[in-house]
Write an enzyme that holds these catalytic residues in place. Structure first.
Site, PDB file in Angstrom:
ATOM      1  N   SER A  37       0.967  -1.089   0.166  1.00 20.23           N
ATOM      2  CA  SER A  37       0.550  -0.088  -0.126  1.00 20.23           C
ATOM      3  C   SER A  37       0.896   1.596  -0.323  1.00 20.23           C
ATOM      4  O   SER A  37       0.728   2.439  -0.582  1.00 20.23           O
ATOM      5  CB  SER A  37      -0.627   0.127   0.803  1.00 20.23           C
ATOM      6  OG  SER A  37      -0.513  -0.074   2.348  1.00 20.23           O
TER       7      SER A  37
ATOM      8  N   ARG B 181      -3.976   3.772   7.267  1.00 19.08           N
ATOM      9  CA  ARG B 181      -2.783   3.998   6.696  1.00 19.08           C
ATOM     10  C   ARG B 181      -2.442   5.268   6.034  1.00 19.08           C
ATOM     11  O   ARG B 181      -1.961   5.286   5.667  1.00 19.08           O
ATOM     12  CB  ARG B 181      -3.029   2.904   5.902  1.00 19.08           C
ATOM     13  CG  ARG B 181      -2.230   2.162   4.536  1.00 19.08           C
ATOM     14  CD  ARG B 181      -0.380   2.043   5.060  1.00 19.08           C
ATOM     15  NE  ARG B 181       0.053   0.857   6.039  1.00 19.08           N
ATOM     16  CZ  ARG B 181       0.752  -0.273   6.257  1.00 19.08           C
ATOM     17  NH1 ARG B 181       1.002  -0.436   5.226  1.00 19.08           N
ATOM     18  NH2 ARG B 181       1.256  -0.464   7.588  1.00 19.08           N
TER      19      ARG B 181
ATOM     20  N   HIS C   9      -2.266  -8.857   1.704  1.00 16.27           N
ATOM     21  CA  HIS C   9      -2.093  -8.107   2.689  1.00 16.27           C
ATOM     22  C   HIS C   9      -2.860  -6.997   3.518  1.00 16.27           C
ATOM     23  O   HIS C   9      -2.737  -8.268   4.394  1.00 16.27           O
ATOM     24  CB  HIS C   9      -1.421  -6.820   1.137  1.00 16.27           C
ATOM     25  CG  HIS C   9      -0.653  -5.149   2.202  1.00 16.27           C
ATOM     26  ND1 HIS C   9      -0.484  -5.159   3.152  1.00 16.27           N
ATOM     27  CD2 HIS C   9      -0.487  -4.368   0.849  1.00 16.27           C
ATOM     28  CE1 HIS C   9       0.440  -3.885   3.200  1.00 16.27           C
ATOM     29  NE2 HIS C   9       0.060  -3.096   2.352  1.00 16.27           N
TER      30      HIS C   9
ATOM     31  N   HIS D 253       5.829 -12.556   7.293  1.00 12.16           N
ATOM     32  CA  HIS D 253       5.826 -11.295   7.265  1.00 12.16           C
ATOM     33  C   HIS D 253       7.413 -11.283   5.989  1.00 12.16           C
ATOM     34  O   HIS D 253       8.148 -11.762   6.382  1.00 12.16           O
ATOM     35  CB  HIS D 253       6.490 -10.608   8.014  1.00 12.16           C
ATOM     36  CG  HIS D 253       5.794  -8.576   7.828  1.00 12.16           C
ATOM     37  ND1 HIS D 253       6.498  -8.559   7.079  1.00 12.16           N
ATOM     38  CD2 HIS D 253       4.847  -7.994   7.479  1.00 12.16           C
ATOM     39  CE1 HIS D 253       6.480  -7.004   7.034  1.00 12.16           C
ATOM     40  NE2 HIS D 253       5.025  -6.980   7.284  1.00 12.16           N
TER      41      HIS D 253
ATOM     42  N   ARG E  65      10.522   4.421 -11.729  1.00 16.03           N
ATOM     43  CA  ARG E  65      10.598   3.780 -12.953  1.00 16.03           C
ATOM     44  C   ARG E  65      12.087   3.411 -12.679  1.00 16.03           C
ATOM     45  O   ARG E  65      12.931   3.763 -13.561  1.00 16.03           O
ATOM     46  CB  ARG E  65      10.577   4.768 -13.997  1.00 16.03           C
ATOM     47  CG  ARG E  65      10.793   4.650 -15.526  1.00 16.03           C
ATOM     48  CD  ARG E  65      10.517   2.938 -15.757  1.00 16.03           C
ATOM     49  NE  ARG E  65      10.013   2.629 -17.159  1.00 16.03           N
ATOM     50  CZ  ARG E  65      10.240   1.477 -18.168  1.00 16.03           C
ATOM     51  NH1 ARG E  65      11.128   0.565 -16.889  1.00 16.03           N
ATOM     52  NH2 ARG E  65      10.119   0.842 -19.384  1.00 16.03           N
TER      53      ARG E  65
ATOM     54  N   ARG F 131       3.275  -4.697  16.570  1.00 15.28           N
ATOM     55  CA  ARG F 131       1.735  -5.121  16.640  1.00 15.28           C
ATOM     56  C   ARG F 131       0.870  -5.529  16.663  1.00 15.28           C
ATOM     57  O   ARG F 131      -0.153  -5.437  17.560  1.00 15.28           O
ATOM     58  CB  ARG F 131       1.400  -3.935  15.462  1.00 15.28           C
ATOM     59  CG  ARG F 131       2.502  -3.139  14.824  1.00 15.28           C
ATOM     60  CD  ARG F 131       2.388  -2.813  12.648  1.00 15.28           C
ATOM     61  NE  ARG F 131       2.250  -4.060  12.213  1.00 15.28           N
ATOM     62  CZ  ARG F 131       2.198  -4.358  11.050  1.00 15.28           C
ATOM     63  NH1 ARG F 131       1.709  -3.172  10.114  1.00 15.28           N
ATOM     64  NH2 ARG F 131       2.551  -5.131  10.281  1.00 15.28           N
TER      65      ARG F 131
ATOM     66  N   ASP G 255      -1.703  -8.611  11.669  1.00 16.89           N
ATOM     67  CA  ASP G 255      -3.530  -9.445  11.695  1.00 16.89           C
ATOM     68  C   ASP G 255      -4.085 -10.288  12.416  1.00 16.89           C
ATOM     69  O   ASP G 255      -5.660 -10.530  12.364  1.00 16.89           O
ATOM     70  CB  ASP G 255      -3.418  -9.255  10.071  1.00 16.89           C
ATOM     71  CG  ASP G 255      -3.064  -8.371   9.305  1.00 16.89           C
ATOM     72  OD1 ASP G 255      -3.579  -7.420   9.735  1.00 16.89           O
ATOM     73  OD2 ASP G 255      -2.426  -8.493   8.423  1.00 16.89           O
TER      74      ASP G 255
HETATM   75  N1  AMX Z   1       1.263 -19.860   5.470  1.00 14.17           N
HETATM   76  C1  AMX Z   1       1.851 -20.930   4.630  1.00 14.17           C
HETATM   77  N2  AMX Z   1       3.170 -20.057   4.265  1.00 14.17           N
HETATM   78  C2  AMX Z   1       3.813 -19.616   4.592  1.00 14.17           C
HETATM   79  C3  AMX Z   1       3.039 -18.660   5.046  1.00 14.17           C
HETATM   80  C4  AMX Z   1       1.933 -18.634   5.538  1.00 14.17           C
HETATM   81  N3  AMX Z   1       1.558 -17.967   6.955  1.00 14.17           N
HETATM   82  N4  AMX Z   1       4.536 -16.841   5.426  1.00 14.17           N
HETATM   83  C5  AMX Z   1       4.750 -17.232   4.337  1.00 14.17           C
HETATM   84  N5  AMX Z   1       4.550 -18.808   3.868  1.00 14.17           N
HETATM   85  C6  AMX Z   1       5.180 -19.578   2.694  1.00 14.17           C
HETATM   86  C7  AMX Z   1       4.710 -18.482   1.395  1.00 14.17           C
HETATM   87  O1  AMX Z   1       3.856 -18.764   0.356  1.00 14.17           O
HETATM   88  C8  AMX Z   1       6.439 -19.448   0.429  1.00 14.17           C
HETATM   89  O2  AMX Z   1       5.630 -20.933  -0.276  1.00 14.17           O
HETATM   90  P1  AMX Z   1       6.318 -20.845  -1.504  1.00 14.17           P
HETATM   91  O3  AMX Z   1       7.700 -20.787  -1.814  1.00 14.17           O
HETATM   92  O4  AMX Z   1       5.292 -22.048  -1.516  1.00 14.17           O
HETATM   93  O5  AMX Z   1       5.720 -20.008  -2.210  1.00 14.17           O
HETATM   94  C9  AMX Z   1       7.627 -19.702   1.262  1.00 14.17           C
HETATM   95  O6  AMX Z   1       6.303 -19.658   2.380  1.00 14.17           O
HETATM   96  C10 AMX Z   1       8.037 -17.977   1.850  1.00 14.17           C
HETATM   97  O7  AMX Z   1       7.672 -16.964   1.844  1.00 14.17           O
HETATM   98  P2  AMX Z   1       8.052 -16.475   2.673  1.00 14.17           P
HETATM   99  O8  AMX Z   1      10.020 -15.872   1.763  1.00 14.17           O
HETATM  100  O9  AMX Z   1       8.605 -16.060   4.104  1.00 14.17           O
HETATM  101  O10 AMX Z   1       7.223 -15.136   2.531  1.00 14.17           O
HETATM  102  P3  AMX Z   1       7.149 -13.960   1.837  1.00 14.17           P
HETATM  103  O11 AMX Z   1       7.986 -12.769   2.171  1.00 14.17           O
HETATM  104  O12 AMX Z   1       7.294 -14.264   0.116  1.00 14.17           O
HETATM  105  O13 AMX Z   1       5.646 -13.070   1.737  1.00 14.17           O
HETATM  106  C11 AMX Z   1       3.281 -12.871   3.009  1.00 14.17           C
HETATM  107  C12 AMX Z   1       5.546 -12.364   2.868  1.00 14.17           C
HETATM  108  C13 AMX Z   1       3.356 -12.297   4.802  1.00 14.17           C
HETATM  109  C14 AMX Z   1       2.939 -12.862   2.330  1.00 14.17           C
HETATM  110  C15 AMX Z   1       3.242 -14.338   3.454  1.00 14.17           C
HETATM  111  O14 AMX Z   1       3.642 -14.607   5.228  1.00 14.17           O
HETATM  112  C16 AMX Z   1       1.676 -15.111   4.188  1.00 14.17           C
HETATM  113  O15 AMX Z   1       1.951 -15.181   3.197  1.00 14.17           O
HETATM  114  N6  AMX Z   1       1.415 -15.100   5.515  1.00 14.17           N
HETATM  115  C17 AMX Z   1       0.206 -15.100   4.943  1.00 14.17           C
HETATM  116  C18 AMX Z   1      -1.061 -13.653   4.934  1.00 14.17           C
HETATM  117  C19 AMX Z   1      -0.355 -12.792   5.842  1.00 14.17           C
HETATM  118  O16 AMX Z   1      -0.784 -12.444   6.791  1.00 14.17           O
HETATM  119  N7  AMX Z   1      -0.515 -11.420   5.231  1.00 14.17           N
HETATM  120  C20 AMX Z   1      -0.305  -9.919   6.257  1.00 14.17           C
HETATM  121  C21 AMX Z   1       0.875  -9.920   6.028  1.00 14.17           C
HETATM  122  C22 AMX Z   1       1.202  -8.435   6.720  1.00 14.17           C
HETATM  123  C23 AMX Z   1       0.411  -7.173   6.509  1.00 14.17           C
HETATM  124  O17 AMX Z   1       0.977  -6.660   4.672  1.00 14.17           O
HETATM  125  N8  AMX Z   1      -1.264  -6.847   6.579  1.00 14.17           N
END
Ligand code: AMX
Length: 463
Positions: free
Chosen positions: A269, A426, A299, A345, A446, A354, A400
């Site tokens: 965001s 935000r 997110h 994360h 860019r 948080r 979250d």
């Molecule tokens: N549950 C299951 N698998 C997860 C996970 C979770 N909570 N967090 C990470 N992983 C997986 C990823 O999907 C990825 O799998 P892949 O290799 O098959 O693609 C692997 O672990 C490596 O990921 P990462 O490097 O640890 O995380 P990232 O930086 O790619 O993604 C995030 C970060 C937040 C998107 C991820 O942890 C996630 O999907 N969490 C659950 C959704 C969530 O809570 N989002 C909110 C984040 C905070 C916010 O922005 N509000």
């Protein structure tokens, strides 16, 4: 109030100023804007000098994996308002969340920081006085009117339209009010861009509670929104407009709206708002774009997803759940190719502070709440499962994982609305950054992209 300040305020108000109250509100705004007028040339000079001395210093490297891996770890953005440390979590202008809770002004009798104070801090880097914060509250109440075309548009949205889509569309329509777009069309000099960006930021932040409350009341209730009360702070007004008057809920909102505000510049965001703003799209268009990113399940929508997931869990397993039943449920989620919402994360490698401050709020105010107990139990089970699975780099909870349970406790049960509240908060972070983006004259963003063939050639890899 100084004579210059009064004169400036009269200019702001024009000839139809009709009350001393209105003048005081305008004057207070001038306080924050005047502070910026003082700070901006100093920061510009500092950056000019810094770039002269260190402009060609290398600050990091980019690997092929980083390019395919969502640019994790690439240092490519300058954001002044906050910095995220993987181990420690967020610092707003150098202050941790507990420090903000202690140092930022509170409402009378309250213990949580007022988001108005956090906004002042994000904009200026300085902890404001109580008077300055009161002035911002009054200022936002005075700027809160929403034009009839936006009010009517929200009324006409079908209740089946997701509240985040409603927010994005309403903010885009509010663009009719942009002082930046008007000044640009009139040929304003680029050194003045920040001034109307600031005005738009103040207007938009002021108008978000009535817009967000109208979305809530129209989607889930009778559409009636209580009027703005100029004696109340921003969070209290937002709560009242949604129909919540419990003082403890309002305290929660002050905390909630403070902690969701900013998480440095690279999150979706913040980055989107910054990117779109770099094309000199006005703050309304830039923020609406940021909200479209916040609406994604990885997110901001994760706060909705957590509650949906918890509800499924309760439906399947009932009230009292053993740790081993929880483990099975989590493994089933993973096995079906889904993420455990609220955990992990992109930057953090520890429990999100948080999350911790919301947990502390719950321990203080709702220790016996059944869903809070479940959220606590998950805290002791999920990380082990994620570690055992061995994929997530961070097995710990993020913001979250906790916010929904608090809202549920105070009867704000409509999960699809939760990300809108995140979005209202935000605005404080991304819009204060946008003001600085224009003040520092940051150019169109860019970065360079490459094709896979080009990369293979560049690296000399023999496939
Ligand atoms: N549950 C299951 N698998 C997860 C996970 C979770 N909570 N967090 C990470 N992983 C997986 C990823 O999907 C990825 O799998 P892949 O290799 O098959 O693609 C692997 O672990 C490596 O990921 P990462 O490097 O640890 O995380 P990232 O930086 O790619 O993604 C995030 C970060 C937040 C998107 C991820 O942890 C996630 O999907 N969490 C659950 C959704 C969530 O809570 N989002 C909110 C984040 C905070 C916010 O922005 N509000």
């Amino acid at each position: 109030m100084s004579a210059t300040l009064l004169r400036k305020c009269s200019n702001v108000l024009g000839s139809n100023q009709n009350s001393l109250l209105k003048m005081t509100r305008a004057a207070s705004s001038c306080g924050l804007k005047e502070r910026l007028e003082d700070l901006i040339p100093k920061k510009q000079a500092q950056i000019k000098e810094f770039r002269k001395l260190a402009g060609n210093k290398v600050v990091g490297e980019v690997t092929v994996d980083m390019m395919y891996g969502g640019m994790r770890g690439i240092k490519g953005l300058v954001t002044e308002t906050s910095v995220l440390d993987p181990e420690e979590g967020i610092r707003f202008r150098g202050y941790t969340i507990p420090e903000c809770q202690e140092l930022l002004p509170h409402a009378p009798g309250g213990e949580e920081p007022l988001p108005e104070g956090l906004f002042w801090l994000l904009v200026t880097g300085e902890i404001p006085t109580e008077e300055q914060v009161k002035a911002v509250s009054a200022e936002w109440a005075a700027r809160a009117d929403i034009p009839s075309h936006v009010a009517n548009m929200i009324k006409n949205f079908p209740s089946t339209l997701h509240p985040m889509s409603q927010l994005s569309a309403a903010v885009t329509a509010l663009q009719s009010e942009s002082k930046f777009a008007k000044a640009y069309a009139e040929g304003v000099h680029k050194t003045k861009y920040w001034e109307t960006t600031y005005e738009d930021a103040m207007d938009l932040i002021a108008k978000l509670p009535p817009i967000a409350a109208a979305i809530y009341r129209n989607t889930f209730y009778d559409g009636h929104v209580a009027p703005i009360d100029s004696s109340l702070d921003w969070s209290a007004n937002y709560s009242h407009m949604m129909g919540f008057t419990d003082p403890q809920f309002i305290e929660l909102m002050r905390l909630y709206l403070t902690i969701h505000s900013d998480h440095e510049g690279g999150n979706v965001s913040a980055h989107t708002t910054h990117l779109v703003g770099s094309a000199l799209s006005d703050p309304y268009l830039s923020f609406a774009a940021g909200m479209n990113g916040l609406a994604g399940p990885l997110h901001g929508l994760a706060n909705q997803e957590v509650l949906v997931w918890l509800t499924k869990l309760q439906e399947q397993l009932g009230g009292e759940v053993s740790d081993s039943e929880l483990r099975d449920f989590i493994w089933n989620t993973l096995a079906s190719g889904q993420v455990v919402p609220g955990y992990g994360h992109a930057v953090l490698r520890k429990t999100d502070p948080r999350y911790t401050c919301q947990r502390e709020f719950a321990l203080k105010h709702l220790p016996d709440n059944a869903i809070f107990k479940l959220v606590s139990q998950l805290y002791s089970v999920v990380p082990d499962v994620l570690l055992e699975q061995g994929k997530a780099k961070n097995p710990w909870p993020n913001v979250d994982a906790h916010s929904g349970v608090l809202l549920q406790h105070y009867n704000l049960k409509e999960m699809s609305y939760y990300t809108v509240m995140f979005g209202v908060s935000r605005a404080l972070g991304v819009l204060s950054s946008l003001v600085w983006d224009r003040a520092l004259g940051l150019p169109l963003e860019r970065p360079k992209s490459m094709s896979t063939d080009g990369l293979i050639k560049l690296t000399g890899a023999k496939l």
